[in-house]
Design a protein around this motif. Structure first.
Motif, PDB file in Angstrom:
ATOM      1  N   LYS A  21       6.945  -7.198   0.098  1.00  0.00           N
ATOM      2  CA  LYS A  21       5.514  -7.375   0.882  1.00  0.00           C
ATOM      3  C   LYS A  21       4.544  -6.561  -0.287  1.00  0.00           C
ATOM      4  CE  LYS A  21       6.362  -8.381   5.915  1.00  0.00           C
ATOM      5  NZ  LYS A  21       6.524  -7.743   7.022  1.00  0.00           N
ATOM      6  N   THR A  24       3.840  -8.463  -3.567  1.00  0.00           N
ATOM      7  CA  THR A  24       2.823  -9.579  -3.040  1.00  0.00           C
ATOM      8  C   THR A  24       1.394  -9.228  -2.849  1.00  0.00           C
ATOM      9  OG1 THR A  24       3.471  -9.716  -0.626  1.00  0.00           O
ATOM     10  CG2 THR A  24       4.828 -11.049  -2.203  1.00  0.00           C
ATOM     11  N   ARG A  25       1.050  -7.834  -2.480  1.00  0.00           N
ATOM     12  CA  ARG A  25      -0.261  -7.419  -2.391  1.00  0.00           C
ATOM     13  C   ARG A  25      -0.949  -7.319  -3.814  1.00  0.00           C
ATOM     14  NH1 ARG A  25       1.651  -3.842   1.713  1.00  0.00           N
ATOM     15  NH2 ARG A  25       0.875  -4.376   3.640  1.00  0.00           N
ATOM     16  N   CYS A  98       0.335  -0.060  -2.637  1.00  0.00           N
ATOM     17  CA  CYS A  98       0.678  -1.206  -1.880  1.00  0.00           C
ATOM     18  C   CYS A  98       1.547  -0.919  -0.522  1.00  0.00           C
ATOM     19  CB  CYS A  98       1.425  -2.186  -2.710  1.00  0.00           C
ATOM     20  SG  CYS A  98       0.586  -2.838  -4.342  1.00  0.00           S
ATOM     21  N   GLY A 101      -0.512  -0.340   2.304  1.00  0.00           N
ATOM     22  CA  GLY A 101      -1.531  -1.506   2.699  1.00  0.00           C
ATOM     23  C   GLY A 101      -2.765  -1.258   1.807  1.00  0.00           C
ATOM     24  N   LYS A 103      -4.513  -2.463  -1.690  1.00  0.00           N
ATOM     25  CA  LYS A 103      -4.557  -3.350  -2.860  1.00  0.00           C
ATOM     26  C   LYS A 103      -4.884  -2.460  -4.110  1.00  0.00           C
ATOM     27  CE  LYS A 103      -5.368  -7.625  -4.814  1.00  0.00           C
ATOM     28  NZ  LYS A 103      -6.105  -9.198  -4.599  1.00  0.00           N
TER      29      LYS A 103
END
Length: 256
Positions: A21, A24-25, A98, A101, A103
């Motif tokens: 995850k 993928t940010r 990342c 949380g 970007k």
């Protein structure tokens, strides 16, 4: 940043999920930075290769004087190591943000941090020295036992192999300890041992899972390996945060 306490138990699947995850940010920023590192490192690698080939008298395209070859080798190696360290610091910094949380922008990856780079290099040298000392002791022991019975010489070899596997696992997170913890000489190695040892077998399984992911990526040849590297760093960063906590003691993330 909200600090989370370290957990004693590593949750492998959770680390894989969190790491994916995180990647993928900002997938394109991870890959573009990795490509930038490769482009900058390539000339240094070529210089080191040319210098080494000339020193070993291997046929090369350019006739370089031995002194010049030595300079090429040194400059190439130093430049390559610095660029690789810069790349590792940048990708780990991006992975950390990342996982928080956030970007990260491209500056997060490219920002130079001499202190962090130096810590990473020194901790790597310390681990190399430790492994070299163990190897030397086992070699001397093997030589002595060989004088008694040649078959006995295999015992130190087995011991050295066991130590190497043991250190490979409990120092799995040494780069992260170097970057996010304030430790003196060899304290980072001790911290890795003290935290990882209670979960050593779980970390071994985590190591195997990462190896499997890397093997799957290798099936897609260079493209797969290129993509999987930042993914694995994100996964390792997530695992580190589980075991060691999410406190940035050195200010690696917050520095501007």
């Amino acid at each position: 940043m909200t600090d989370t306490p370290a957990n004693e138990r590593l949750r492998i699947l959770q680390a894989v999920e969190d790491g994916w995850k995180a990647f993928t940010r900002a997938p394109w920023r991870f890959l573009l930075f990795q490509a930038l590192v490769a482009i900058i490192a390539l000339p240094f690698a070529a210089m080191a290769g040319l210098g080494s080939a000339r020193i070993t008298s291997y046929p090369v395209f350019l006739d370089v004087h031995p002194v010049g070859a030595g300079v090429l080798l040194i400059v190439g190696l130093v430049g390559y190591i610095i660029v690789m360290l810069w790349g590792i610091v940048g990708i780990i910094r991006g992975a950390w943000q990342c996982l928080e949380g956030v970007k990260p922008d491209f500056k997060t990856f490219t920002r130079w941090d001499g202190e962090a780079t130096g810590r990473l290099f020194i901790r790597g040298v310390e681990l190399f020295v430790l492994i070299a000392v163990i190897g030397l002791i086992c070699s001397l022991a093997g030589f002595g036992l060989a004088q008694i019975n040649l078959a006995l010489a295999i015992i130190p070899l087995i011991i050295a192999l066991v130590f190497f596997v043991y250190l490979s696992i409990n120092q799995k997170f040494l780069p992260f300890i170097a970057l996010f913890n304030n430790n003196g000489s060899f304290e980072a190695i001790q911290k890795g041992r003290s935290v990882v040892d209670p979960s050593w077998w779980t970390v071994l399984w985590f190591f195997i899972v990462e190896a499997v992911i890397n093997a799957i990526a290798a099936a897609f040849q260079y493209g797969g390996l290129f993509v999987v590297l930042p993914v694995l760093i994100c996964i390792s960063t997530a695992a580190y945060r589980q075991l060691f906590g999410s406190e940035d003691q050195t200010g690696l993330i917050s520095e501007n």
